[in-house]
Design an enzyme around this catalytic site. Structure first.
Site, mmCIF file in Angstrom:
data_model
loop_
_atom_site.group_PDB
_atom_site.id
_atom_site.type_symbol
_atom_site.label_atom_id
_atom_site.label_comp_id
_atom_site.label_asym_id
_atom_site.label_seq_id
_atom_site.Cartn_x
_atom_site.Cartn_y
_atom_site.Cartn_z
ATOM 1 N N GLU A 176 -35.105 -23.977 10.633
ATOM 2 C CA GLU A 176 -33.938 -23.517 11.856
ATOM 3 C C GLU A 176 -34.267 -23.488 13.082
ATOM 4 O OE1 GLU A 176 -32.107 -19.436 13.837
ATOM 5 O OE2 GLU A 176 -32.792 -19.177 11.303
ATOM 6 N N CYS A 227 -29.215 -19.994 19.033
ATOM 7 C CA CYS A 227 -29.068 -21.192 17.950
ATOM 8 C C CYS A 227 -27.888 -21.475 17.595
ATOM 9 C CB CYS A 227 -30.091 -21.135 17.112
ATOM 10 S SG CYS A 227 -30.357 -19.696 15.947
#
Length: 481
Positions: free
Chosen positions: A241, A275
């Protein structure tokens, strides 16, 4: 920021808002790391034999133990990574909500897939979800509890043992997290927290007894992990990720006041250090001026300062280096023709040489500028005018990243807008597409990305699939004539 100490045997975590040392952690020797991994592998075999129902019950106990720590966590986390103390309880609630969902679906997600409907007489076939073995989880600092729960809990419930390599910025978060699991009944060798240098991290990734690596962090860090795993014996799995440059598109029928408030929060919360923070916004020309004006006015009202003070709602970024990188990206955009709408003089704490960065809204931006193409990870957003859905989608997809994207339109008042959203969602290159919300993870949905945002899945049923392997069982019971 955290720094590796000069003798390379330890790390020191610096408090972001005052740059004072907070805690020192010593790295293990190579032989100590080897022993820890061997212990994890041996413990996993016993842990996998614990009935699933009991592992789920231990998970429930974890949520109680972690919940009991809710008064101790806020200041501790704020000192480690700088989020305003008033905003930390949201991460605690989110961690517990995700844990509850993943425990609720565990029995179904990990159940055997039976084939009774098509079994021939005298045969029985099924597919079992088997644990992978030892799972190494390399965790980030920006939302340490939320990211750890995504992978640690399902990995343990599925029967794996887990080694957490925390960010050197948030070592106490990982230790506290693990202590809640240990109090709940997870054996210490089944869940270990090991602080590692980059070199030791690479060694752990390459270790033949480590079966899967889950990494959350930068693109460069993810690439290094992926290369190390590829160089290891065998063919271990890697979940990545990574970064994002998440876009939003505001259509002409959007509720401007609602959308502005949501997108300001999506861009500025946690000082933009997420993110899935909103880093670029495309607004239809019909409402562009109104949107920009209201967006700037809300941004000017933020209180940047000491994150331990309850009235602060915008804290420092994680390090001096990060602050300097963000300032340079903004300066480069302005030099290239962008216009900055937020006077830095409104934020006296935002001084060069500190980790405080003033929030900034940039207009007259374009895709030749890094601020619209490369991850900022700070309280900065660029807003660009567009004339059509088609132009907006082309710009949203013109990115090396693809984590989340959001579209803002009046789906409630105009059914055709909902249909337009569904059409546009199919065209967007992203792991998650939102309607009228952003910067949010629903544990029932697969959390995943495309392009440089990584590969693999966490949360949802598919999160369990990533942390297990399919094992087919084919039984011929009747052998007599």
């Amino acid at each position: 920021m955290a720094q590796q100490d000069s003798d390379l045997s330890s790390q020191t975590t610096l408090i972001p808002h005052n740059q004072q040392p907070l805690v020192i952690r010593t790295y293990p020797s190579t032989s100590q790391l080897e022993k820890a991994i061997q212990n994890a592998a041996a413990a996993q075999e016993k842990w996998a034999r614990v009935p699933l129902s009991q592992r789920i019950a231990i998970g429930r106990s974890f949520t109680e133990e972690f919940g009991n720590m809710r008064d101790e966590i806020p200041l501790e986390l704020t000192l480690q990574m700088g989020r305003p103390i008033s905003q930390v309880p949201g991460e605690i609630r989110g961690t517990l909500d995700r844990a509850d969902y993943m425990l609720n679906i565990a029995e179904t997600a990990l159940a055997d897939v039976t084939l009774e409907d098509t079994d021939k007489p005298g045969f029985r076939r099924f597919i079992r979800r088997a644990p992978l073995g030892v799972v190494l989880i390399v965790a980030p600092w920006n939302y340490p509890f939320l990211v750890m729960i995504n992978s640690v809990l399902p990995a343990l419930v599925a029967g794996n043992s887990v080694i957490i390599k925390p960010s050197p910025q948030t070592p106490l978060a990982a230790e506290r997290f693990a202590s809640a699991f240990h109090k709940a009944g997870v054996p210490h060798d089944v869940l270990q927290v090991i602080h590692l240098s980059p070199e030791l991290t690479s060694a752990a990734v390459k270790h033949p007894l480590v079966d899967f690596v889950s990494f959350t962090g930068s693109v460069a860090g993810g690439r290094a992990v992926d290369i190390a795993a590829a160089e290891a014996p065998g063919f271990k799995g890697v979940g990545l990720e990574l970064g994002g440059k998440d876009p939003a598109y505001v259509r002409p029928d959007a509720n401007v006041d609602y959308t502005v408030a949501e997108l300001v929060d999506g861009a500025m919360f946690n000082s933009g250090q997420s993110c899935c923070a909103v880093e670029r916004i495309y607004v239809h020309e019909a409402i562009y001026d109104e949107f920009v004006s209201k967006f700037a006015e809300i941004t000017k009202k933020y209180k940047l300062g000491d994150p331990t003070e309850p009235e602060t709602n915008l804290g420092p970024v994680v390090s001096l280096a990060s602050a300097e990188r963000i300032r340079k990206q903004v300066s480069a955009a302005v030099q290239a023709g962008a216009k900055a709408l937020i006077p830095e003089t409104l934020f006296s704490a935002a001084q060069v040489g500190t980790a405080y960065v003033a929030p900034q809204v940039l207009v007259d931006v374009n895709h030749t500028m890094d601020v619209m193409m490369e991850e900022t990870f700070g309280p900065v957003v660029g807003i660009q005018k567009v004339g059509s859905d088609e132009e907006a989608i082309a710009l949203m997809n013109d990115s090396p990243y693809g984590l989340t994207a959001s579209i803002w339109t009046d789906a409630e008042g105009h059914p055709e807008s909902q249909e337009a959203f569904l059409r546009l969602a199919d065209e967007i290159h992203a792991g998650t597409v939102y309607l009228n919300r952003c910067d949010f993870l629903d544990p029932a949905l697969a959390w995943t990305g495309v392009k440089n945002s990584g590969r693999g899945v966490s949360l949802s049923k598919f999160g369990y699939d990533q942390l297990t392997r399919a094992k087919s069982v084919h039984m011929k019971i009747k052998t007599s004539p």
